[in-house]
Design a protein around this motif. Structure first.
Motif, PDB file in Angstrom:
ATOM      1  N   HIS A 136       0.841  -1.205   0.000  1.00 34.95           N
ATOM      2  CA  HIS A 136       0.000   0.000   0.000  1.00 34.95           C
ATOM      3  C   HIS A 136       0.873   1.251   0.000  1.00 34.95           C
ATOM      4  CE1 HIS A 136       0.336   0.887   4.443  1.00 34.95           C
ATOM      5  NE2 HIS A 136       0.742  -0.381   4.406  1.00 34.95           N
ATOM      6  N   ASP A 137       0.286   2.317  -0.524  1.00 35.29           N
ATOM      7  CA  ASP A 137       0.959   3.609  -0.606  1.00 35.29           C
ATOM      8  C   ASP A 137       0.596   4.402   0.639  1.00 35.29           C
ATOM      9  OD1 ASP A 137       1.857   6.179  -1.138  1.00 35.29           O
ATOM     10  OD2 ASP A 137       1.118   6.191  -3.211  1.00 35.29           O
ATOM     11  N   ARG A 138       1.527   4.515   1.560  1.00 35.25           N
ATOM     12  CA  ARG A 138       1.262   5.195   2.834  1.00 35.25           C
ATOM     13  C   ARG A 138       0.898   6.671   2.651  1.00 35.25           C
ATOM     14  NH1 ARG A 138       4.439   1.169   3.349  1.00 35.25           N
ATOM     15  NH2 ARG A 138       4.542  -0.150   5.192  1.00 35.25           N
ATOM     16  N   GLN A 139       1.397   7.288   1.596  1.00 35.85           N
ATOM     17  CA  GLN A 139       1.113   8.701   1.348  1.00 35.85           C
ATOM     18  C   GLN A 139      -0.263   8.916   0.707  1.00 35.85           C
ATOM     19  OE1 GLN A 139       3.268  10.935   2.590  1.00 35.85           O
ATOM     20  NE2 GLN A 139       4.370   9.123   3.285  1.00 35.85           N
ATOM     21  N   HIS A 140      -0.751   7.883   0.015  1.00 34.05           N
ATOM     22  CA  HIS A 140      -2.030   7.983  -0.696  1.00 34.05           C
ATOM     23  C   HIS A 140      -2.836   6.708  -0.485  1.00 34.05           C
ATOM     24  CE1 HIS A 140      -0.418  11.535  -2.634  1.00 34.05           C
ATOM     25  NE2 HIS A 140       0.669  10.852  -2.903  1.00 34.05           N
ATOM     26  N   PRO A 141      -3.506   6.566   0.679  1.00 31.76           N
ATOM     27  CA  PRO A 141      -4.230   5.336   0.980  1.00 31.76           C
ATOM     28  C   PRO A 141      -5.520   5.149   0.164  1.00 31.76           C
ATOM     29  CG  PRO A 141      -4.529   6.918   2.744  1.00 31.76           C
ATOM     30  CD  PRO A 141      -3.517   7.500   1.798  1.00 31.76           C
ATOM     31  N   LEU A 142      -6.018   6.222  -0.462  1.00 28.88           N
ATOM     32  CA  LEU A 142      -7.247   6.119  -1.241  1.00 28.88           C
ATOM     33  C   LEU A 142      -7.020   5.236  -2.465  1.00 28.88           C
ATOM     34  CD1 LEU A 142     -10.218   7.142  -1.546  1.00 28.88           C
ATOM     35  CD2 LEU A 142      -9.283   8.919  -3.032  1.00 28.88           C
ATOM     36  N   ILE A 143      -7.818   4.220  -2.616  1.00 33.24           N
ATOM     37  CA  ILE A 143      -7.726   3.299  -3.741  1.00 33.24           C
ATOM     38  C   ILE A 143      -8.602   3.786  -4.892  1.00 33.24           C
ATOM     39  CG2 ILE A 143      -8.288   0.956  -4.520  1.00 33.24           C
ATOM     40  CD1 ILE A 143      -7.580   0.041  -1.617  1.00 33.24           C
ATOM     41  N   ASP A 144      -9.824   4.207  -4.572  1.00 34.43           N
ATOM     42  CA  ASP A 144     -10.764   4.620  -5.618  1.00 34.43           C
ATOM     43  C   ASP A 144     -11.940   5.341  -4.981  1.00 34.43           C
ATOM     44  OD1 ASP A 144     -11.905   4.874  -8.142  1.00 34.43           O
ATOM     45  OD2 ASP A 144     -12.461   2.771  -8.333  1.00 34.43           O
ATOM     46  N   ARG A 145     -12.621   6.130  -5.795  1.00 37.85           N
ATOM     47  CA  ARG A 145     -13.904   6.708  -5.402  1.00 37.85           C
ATOM     48  C   ARG A 145     -14.907   6.209  -6.434  1.00 37.85           C
ATOM     49  NH1 ARG A 145     -15.146  10.389  -1.880  1.00 37.85           N
ATOM     50  NH2 ARG A 145     -16.326  11.691  -3.297  1.00 37.85           N
ATOM     51  N   VAL A 146     -15.887   5.448  -5.951  1.00 37.55           N
ATOM     52  CA  VAL A 146     -16.888   4.830  -6.814  1.00 37.55           C
ATOM     53  C   VAL A 146     -18.153   5.690  -6.753  1.00 37.55           C
ATOM     54  CG1 VAL A 146     -18.218   2.743  -7.267  1.00 37.55           C
ATOM     55  CG2 VAL A 146     -15.893   2.556  -6.324  1.00 37.55           C
ATOM     56  N   PRO A 147     -18.511   6.344  -7.873  1.00 37.18           N
ATOM     57  CA  PRO A 147     -19.682   7.243  -7.862  1.00 37.18           C
ATOM     58  C   PRO A 147     -20.981   6.491  -7.576  1.00 37.18           C
ATOM     59  CG  PRO A 147     -18.374   7.513  -9.872  1.00 37.18           C
ATOM     60  CD  PRO A 147     -17.859   6.304  -9.183  1.00 37.18           C
ATOM     61  N   LEU A 148     -21.730   6.998  -6.587  1.00 40.15           N
ATOM     62  CA  LEU A 148     -23.042   6.453  -6.221  1.00 40.15           C
ATOM     63  C   LEU A 148     -23.913   7.584  -5.692  1.00 40.15           C
ATOM     64  CD1 LEU A 148     -21.979   3.268  -4.205  1.00 40.15           C
ATOM     65  CD2 LEU A 148     -22.958   3.290  -6.497  1.00 40.15           C
ATOM     66  N   GLN A 149     -25.103   7.727  -6.200  1.00 34.79           N
ATOM     67  CA  GLN A 149     -26.088   8.650  -5.665  1.00 34.79           C
ATOM     68  C   GLN A 149     -25.598  10.084  -5.492  1.00 34.79           C
ATOM     69  OE1 GLN A 149     -27.298   5.282  -2.701  1.00 34.79           O
ATOM     70  NE2 GLN A 149     -28.695   6.971  -2.472  1.00 34.79           N
ATOM     71  N   GLY A 150     -24.872  10.607  -6.424  1.00 41.15           N
ATOM     72  CA  GLY A 150     -24.432  11.994  -6.352  1.00 41.15           C
ATOM     73  C   GLY A 150     -23.219  12.224  -5.482  1.00 41.15           C
ATOM     74  N   ASP A 151     -22.725  11.184  -4.833  1.00 41.18           N
ATOM     75  CA  ASP A 151     -21.502  11.265  -4.059  1.00 41.18           C
ATOM     76  C   ASP A 151     -20.611  10.134  -4.552  1.00 41.18           C
ATOM     77  OD1 ASP A 151     -19.521  11.731  -2.118  1.00 41.18           O
ATOM     78  OD2 ASP A 151     -20.971  12.092  -0.532  1.00 41.18           O
ATOM     79  N   ALA A 152     -19.688   9.684  -3.755  1.00 40.80           N
ATOM     80  CA  ALA A 152     -18.852   8.563  -4.151  1.00 40.80           C
ATOM     81  C   ALA A 152     -18.436   7.791  -2.907  1.00 40.80           C
ATOM     82  CB  ALA A 152     -17.619   9.039  -4.908  1.00 40.80           C
ATOM     83  N   MET A 153     -18.372   6.473  -3.057  1.00 40.52           N
ATOM     84  CA  MET A 153     -17.917   5.600  -1.994  1.00 40.52           C
ATOM     85  C   MET A 153     -16.387   5.593  -2.048  1.00 40.52           C
ATOM     86  SD  MET A 153     -19.218   1.703  -1.244  1.00 40.52           S
ATOM     87  CE  MET A 153     -18.659   0.986  -2.780  1.00 40.52           C
ATOM     88  N   SER A 154     -15.754   6.064  -0.991  1.00 39.40           N
ATOM     89  CA  SER A 154     -14.295   6.131  -0.927  1.00 39.40           C
ATOM     90  C   SER A 154     -13.747   4.797  -0.439  1.00 39.40           C
ATOM     91  CB  SER A 154     -13.845   7.234   0.022  1.00 39.40           C
ATOM     92  OG  SER A 154     -14.274   8.478  -0.452  1.00 39.40           O
ATOM     93  N   VAL A 155     -12.975   4.135  -1.280  1.00 39.27           N
ATOM     94  CA  VAL A 155     -12.358   2.855  -0.948  1.00 39.27           C
ATOM     95  C   VAL A 155     -10.890   3.136  -0.657  1.00 39.27           C
ATOM     96  CG1 VAL A 155     -11.836   0.532  -1.774  1.00 39.27           C
ATOM     97  CG2 VAL A 155     -13.977   1.660  -2.478  1.00 39.27           C
ATOM     98  N   ALA A 156     -10.423   2.749   0.528  1.00 36.78           N
ATOM     99  CA  ALA A 156      -9.066   3.100   0.941  1.00 36.78           C
ATOM    100  C   ALA A 156      -8.462   2.027   1.831  1.00 36.78           C
ATOM    101  CB  ALA A 156      -9.079   4.427   1.695  1.00 36.78           C
ATOM    102  N   VAL A 157      -7.138   2.031   1.924  1.00 37.75           N
ATOM    103  CA  VAL A 157      -6.434   1.197   2.886  1.00 37.75           C
ATOM    104  C   VAL A 157      -6.597   1.859   4.251  1.00 37.75           C
ATOM    105  CG1 VAL A 157      -4.162   0.339   3.599  1.00 37.75           C
ATOM    106  CG2 VAL A 157      -4.794   0.354   1.172  1.00 37.75           C
ATOM    107  N   CYS A 158      -6.890   1.077   5.263  1.00 36.33           N
ATOM    108  CA  CYS A 158      -7.150   1.594   6.610  1.00 36.33           C
ATOM    109  C   CYS A 158      -5.843   1.933   7.315  1.00 36.33           C
ATOM    110  CB  CYS A 158      -7.947   0.580   7.422  1.00 36.33           C
ATOM    111  SG  CYS A 158      -8.411   1.168   9.054  1.00 36.33           S
TER     112      CYS A 158
END
Length: 159
Positions: free
Chosen positions: A98-120
């Motif tokens: 994992h990238d410690r500086q950028h834990p966000l994997i993806d933002r999946v658009p849903l319902q006008g927002d986005a589900m943020s998928v990230a390493v915890c």
């Protein structure tokens, strides 16, 4: 609100903002997050991955189990598929998977927002837990692949 990392379920891949995309309950849900992590029922030498919906009463994290609405099951399926894709295509490029500086994997658009998928990153044992998660995911690759193919075939028919 960060998902707890001190309980028996050890989060590895998380959606901390699930309340923003929780179907009809978006922006007012008590389901605050989703996680894929190391299962609480793990025995020594055997590691399984589990999915968890994290509910918060307003005062404390709840251990309440719940039946999942169909859209939430699909949200979990999206999270599982995105996590598998991450470990298949991206994780190996980073030391510690994992990238410690950028834990966000993806933002999946849903319902006008986005589900943020990230390493915890708030999991203080993330390096060890993500390696165990990766091994368990690889071990279950055939089981997951079969289900992804079945789901893809059905979804194609729904188009």
């Amino acid at each position: 609100m960060d998902i707890p990392t001190t309980l028996k379920h050890k989060p590895v891949i998380v959606v901390d903002n699930y309340e923003n995309v929780d179907g009809r309950n978006a922006y007012s849900s008590d389901a605050k997050g989703l996680s894929l992590g190391l299962a609480q029922w793990n025995d020594r030498g055997k590691v399984d991955i589990s999915a968890k919906v994290w509910r918060h009463t307003g005062e404390k994290w709840s251990r309440q189990s719940e039946e999942l609405p169909l859209y939430r099951v699909l949200d979990l399926a999206i999270l599982i598929a995105r996590a598998r894709l991450y470990f298949k295509e991206d994780a190996y490029r980073h030391e510690g998977l994992h990238d410690r500086q950028h834990p966000l994997i993806d933002r999946v658009p849903l319902q006008g927002d986005a589900m943020s998928v990230a390493v915890c990153e708030s999991n203080e044992h993330i390096d060890e837990d993500i390696a165990l998660f990766y091994e368990a995911l690889a071990r279950d690759d055939e089981l997951l692949g079969e289900r992804f193919h079945a789901l893809a075939d059905i979804l194609e028919k729904l188009r």
